[in-house]
Design a protein around this motif. Structure first.
Motif, mmCIF file in Angstrom:
data_model
loop_
_atom_site.group_PDB
_atom_site.id
_atom_site.type_symbol
_atom_site.label_atom_id
_atom_site.label_comp_id
_atom_site.label_asym_id
_atom_site.label_seq_id
_atom_site.Cartn_x
_atom_site.Cartn_y
_atom_site.Cartn_z
ATOM 1 N N ASN A 1 -13.563 40.214 9.461
ATOM 2 C CA ASN A 1 -12.863 39.288 10.347
ATOM 3 C C ASN A 1 -13.211 37.867 9.925
ATOM 4 O O ASN A 1 -14.390 37.570 9.688
ATOM 5 N N PRO A 2 -12.206 36.984 9.810
ATOM 6 C CA PRO A 2 -12.498 35.622 9.352
ATOM 7 C C PRO A 2 -13.475 34.873 10.257
ATOM 8 O O PRO A 2 -14.234 34.020 9.776
ATOM 9 N N THR A 3 -13.512 35.201 11.538
ATOM 10 C CA THR A 3 -14.430 34.504 12.443
ATOM 11 C C THR A 3 -15.880 34.902 12.168
ATOM 12 O O THR A 3 -16.781 34.065 12.220
ATOM 13 N N TRP A 4 -16.105 36.207 11.859
ATOM 14 C CA TRP A 4 -17.461 36.620 11.470
ATOM 15 C C TRP A 4 -17.892 35.808 10.259
ATOM 16 O O TRP A 4 -19.060 35.444 10.124
ATOM 17 N N GLU A 5 -16.935 35.621 9.333
ATOM 18 C CA GLU A 5 -17.299 35.031 8.035
ATOM 19 C C GLU A 5 -17.792 33.589 8.167
ATOM 20 O O GLU A 5 -18.635 33.160 7.384
ATOM 21 N N GLY A 6 -17.278 32.851 9.142
ATOM 22 C CA GLY A 6 -17.774 31.491 9.364
ATOM 23 C C GLY A 6 -19.251 31.525 9.717
ATOM 24 O O GLY A 6 -20.072 30.803 9.135
ATOM 25 N N PHE A 7 -19.603 32.413 10.657
ATOM 26 C CA PHE A 7 -21.006 32.576 11.054
ATOM 27 C C PHE A 7 -21.846 33.053 9.865
ATOM 28 O O PHE A 7 -22.940 32.541 9.605
ATOM 29 N N GLU A 8 -21.327 34.043 9.132
ATOM 30 C CA GLU A 8 -22.081 34.624 8.007
ATOM 31 C C GLU A 8 -22.315 33.603 6.893
ATOM 32 O O GLU A 8 -23.399 33.566 6.292
ATOM 33 N N GLU A 9 -21.298 32.776 6.647
ATOM 34 C CA GLU A 9 -21.453 31.749 5.617
ATOM 35 C C GLU A 9 -22.555 30.765 5.998
ATOM 36 O O GLU A 9 -23.386 30.382 5.171
ATOM 37 N N ALA A 10 -22.553 30.359 7.269
ATOM 38 C CA ALA A 10 -23.529 29.361 7.721
ATOM 39 C C ALA A 10 -24.953 29.925 7.697
ATOM 40 O O ALA A 10 -25.876 29.296 7.169
ATOM 41 N N LEU A 11 -25.148 31.135 8.235
ATOM 42 C CA LEU A 11 -26.504 31.701 8.249
ATOM 43 C C LEU A 11 -26.942 32.065 6.828
ATOM 44 O O LEU A 11 -28.108 31.871 6.461
ATOM 45 N N GLY A 12 -26.000 32.570 6.014
ATOM 46 C CA GLY A 12 -26.313 32.875 4.613
ATOM 47 C C GLY A 12 -26.785 31.624 3.886
ATOM 48 O O GLY A 12 -27.762 31.659 3.137
ATOM 49 N N ALA A 13 -26.108 30.499 4.129
ATOM 50 C CA ALA A 13 -26.500 29.242 3.472
ATOM 51 C C ALA A 13 -27.881 28.799 3.956
ATOM 52 O O ALA A 13 -28.697 28.312 3.178
ATOM 53 N N LEU A 14 -28.176 28.983 5.229
ATOM 54 C CA LEU A 14 -29.477 28.558 5.772
ATOM 55 C C LEU A 14 -30.625 29.406 5.238
ATOM 56 O O LEU A 14 -31.708 28.889 4.951
ATOM 57 N N GLU A 15 -30.385 30.723 5.089
ATOM 58 C CA GLU A 15 -31.451 31.615 4.610
ATOM 59 C C GLU A 15 -31.464 31.729 3.090
ATOM 60 O O GLU A 15 -32.431 32.230 2.511
ATOM 61 N N GLY A 16 -30.369 31.308 2.439
ATOM 62 C CA GLY A 16 -30.314 31.389 0.980
ATOM 63 C C GLY A 16 -29.956 32.776 0.472
ATOM 64 O O GLY A 16 -30.568 33.277 -0.477
ATOM 65 N N GLY A 17 -28.970 33.435 1.106
ATOM 66 C CA GLY A 17 -28.514 34.750 0.650
ATOM 67 C C GLY A 17 -27.144 35.069 1.228
ATOM 68 O O GLY A 17 -26.477 34.191 1.763
ATOM 69 N N ARG A 18 -26.733 36.342 1.107
ATOM 70 C CA ARG A 18 -25.452 36.768 1.690
ATOM 71 C C ARG A 18 -25.712 37.453 3.019
ATOM 72 O O ARG A 18 -26.622 38.279 3.131
ATOM 73 N N CYS A 19 -24.906 37.110 3.991
ATOM 74 C CA CYS A 19 -25.152 37.544 5.376
ATOM 75 C C CYS A 19 -24.108 38.540 5.855
ATOM 76 O O CYS A 19 -22.941 38.477 5.469
ATOM 77 N N LEU A 20 -24.543 39.458 6.704
ATOM 78 C CA LEU A 20 -23.638 40.340 7.452
ATOM 79 C C LEU A 20 -23.998 40.216 8.933
ATOM 80 O O LEU A 20 -25.178 40.287 9.286
ATOM 81 N N ALA A 21 -22.996 40.029 9.775
ATOM 82 C CA ALA A 21 -23.244 39.929 11.218
ATOM 83 C C ALA A 21 -23.101 41.304 11.861
ATOM 84 O O ALA A 21 -22.327 42.147 11.395
ATOM 85 N N TYR A 22 -23.868 41.532 12.928
ATOM 86 C CA TYR A 22 -23.876 42.814 13.632
ATOM 87 C C TYR A 22 -23.694 42.625 15.135
ATOM 88 O O TYR A 22 -23.857 41.512 15.647
ATOM 89 N N ALA A 23 -23.444 43.743 15.807
ATOM 90 C CA ALA A 23 -23.218 43.708 17.246
ATOM 91 C C ALA A 23 -24.442 43.210 18.011
ATOM 92 O O ALA A 23 -24.325 42.677 19.108
ATOM 93 N N SER A 24 -25.635 43.383 17.437
ATOM 94 C CA SER A 24 -26.871 42.936 18.091
ATOM 95 C C SER A 24 -27.970 42.874 17.040
ATOM 96 O O SER A 24 -27.805 43.399 15.929
ATOM 97 N N GLY A 25 -29.100 42.280 17.416
ATOM 98 C CA GLY A 25 -30.239 42.265 16.512
ATOM 99 C C GLY A 25 -30.697 43.683 16.203
ATOM 100 O O GLY A 25 -31.027 44.011 15.067
ATOM 101 N N LEU A 26 -30.698 44.537 17.233
ATOM 102 C CA LEU A 26 -31.155 45.912 17.016
ATOM 103 C C LEU A 26 -30.201 46.708 16.149
ATOM 104 O O LEU A 26 -30.616 47.601 15.411
#
Ligand SMILES: *Cc1c(COP(=O)(O)O)cnc(C)c1O
Length: 361
Positions: free
Chosen positions: A54-79
């Motif tokens: 989903n393009p909306t996930w990707e905005g979040f994933e791009e930002a967190l990936g850039a902050l941590e220095g890797g590629r990000c995947l978002a999930y329904a929860s931390g667990l």
């Protein structure tokens, strides 16, 4: 001479948190990543279905990936992120994990061990010698640092090096530190896990998780599992979390500055027996001199501080952790975890100081 314009690789984390994950700067493009509620995409492209991307996930994933220095995947929860990463470990393999960590992670590890799925070796994650001594034949070292709620700090460079020498991969739950205070991938970790429910989103209004890695094989395996497990984030949650992340640096700086001041003042307080603080961040754990009863009374005596679980929001909250029966018995009964929010420091102190005086009288 005019200065060279900053290159994106030189940008500081506070700037990345504001800028990353936006549409291209072109006429008529919105400044913000749009909210795209969609279960179906027209066939012929890469998306196809709302459980895949989903393009909306990707905005979040791009930002967190850039902050941590890797590629990000978002999930329904931390667990959901935690369990998906643990699923990468093959049947019967050994995981070295902290004795003190987020309750849900400990519960999940315990369940997997009970069912014979994994072998779990518990260690004091702050004791580097104990951890390195436990790595024999381990497939995975699970790190949480600082730990929830004991606030123990792991020596990430030493532990990641020892784990790799022993042939184990390293996961680090970076929820408490945030990428602004600790970048585990730079310190040798293979995978970073987040509860974005906490600091990243920062407003106590959603549940969301994330994984970040530089390892393409791990990323693909996790992406495949996310599709098949269906542990996908809600679109509104991802959108709100990205909006929250824009102010991450402001919020973390503010709560850390207040936490440092509160630690100084609490250290001399007669009602407080012990103050635990890792030296950075906005979480403090205190042990009440009056025991568990005093701790419970304190949680009900504050007005500005809200008696509530969870942490990392703009609202200051406090809670006696052992009120949760599953919390390990090695966490003191009288330990109260304080999550310092963004309110005025003098209001926070006055409220806490009055409440401590009230329970002592
Ligand atoms: C809250 C938390 C989690 C779990 O995240 P949820 O979003 O509640 O599923 C994992 N790790 C840590 C350190 C946490 O504080």
């Amino acid at each position: 001479m005019t200065a060279m314009p900053p290159r994106s690789s030189d940008l500081s984390p506070a700037t990345i948190a504001v800028q990353a994950g936006r549409p291209p700067h072109e006429p008529d493009q919105p400044l913000n990543s749009p909210l795209v509620p969609a279960s179906v995409f027209v066939a012929g492209g890469d998306r196809e279905y709302g459980r895949y991307s989903n393009p909306t996930w990707e905005g979040f994933e791009e930002a967190l990936g850039a902050l941590e220095g890797g590629r990000c995947l978002a999930y329904a929860s931390g667990l959901a992120a935690v369990t998906s990463v643990l699923d990468l470990v093959s049947h019967g393999e050994t995981v070295v994990a902290p004795r003190h960590a987020y309750l849900g992670t400990l519960h999940q590890l315990g369940e997997l061990e009970r069912r014979g799925r994994l072998v779990v070796r518990q260690v004091d994650i702050a004791d580097t010698t104990e951890v390195t001594g436990a790595l024999d034949d381990a497939a995975l070292l699970w790190i949480e640092s600082p730990t929830n709620p004991a606030l123990e700090v792991a020596d990430l460079p030493a532990l990641t090096e020892a784990a790799h020498q022993a042939g184990a991969s390293v996961v680090c739950d970076n929820t408490f530190a945030t990428p602004l205070r600790q970048r585990p991938l730079d310190l040798g970790a293979d995978v970073v896990v987040h509860s974005a429910t906490k600091y990243l989103s920062g407003h106590a209004d959603l549940v969301l998780g994330a994984v970040v890695t530089r390892d393409d094989q791990a990323w693909r395996a996790l992406d495949e599992r996310r599709r098949s497990f269906g542990a996908v984030p809600g679109v509104l949650e991802a959108w709100l979390a990205l909006r929250g992340m824009r102010t991450l640096a402001l919020r973390v700086d503010r709560s850390e500055a207040s936490a440092r001041e509160l630690v100084r003042r609490l250290a001399d307080h007669p009602a407080v027996g012990c103050v635990r603080y890792p030296g950075f961040g906005g979480i403090i754990s205190i042990e009440l001199a009056g025991g568990a009863l005093a701790a419970d009374l304190l949680c009900h005596a504050t007005e500005v501080w809200v008696h509530a679980t969870s942490l990392g929001g703009v609202e200051s909250t406090l809670e006696r952790r052992r009120r949760w029966t599953a919390e390990p018995a090695t966490i003191p009964e009288e330990l109260v975890r304080l999550s310092v929010g963004c309110e005025d420091i003098d209001d926070l102190w006055r409220d806490l100081d009055l409440a401590l005086a009230q329970i002592s009288s």
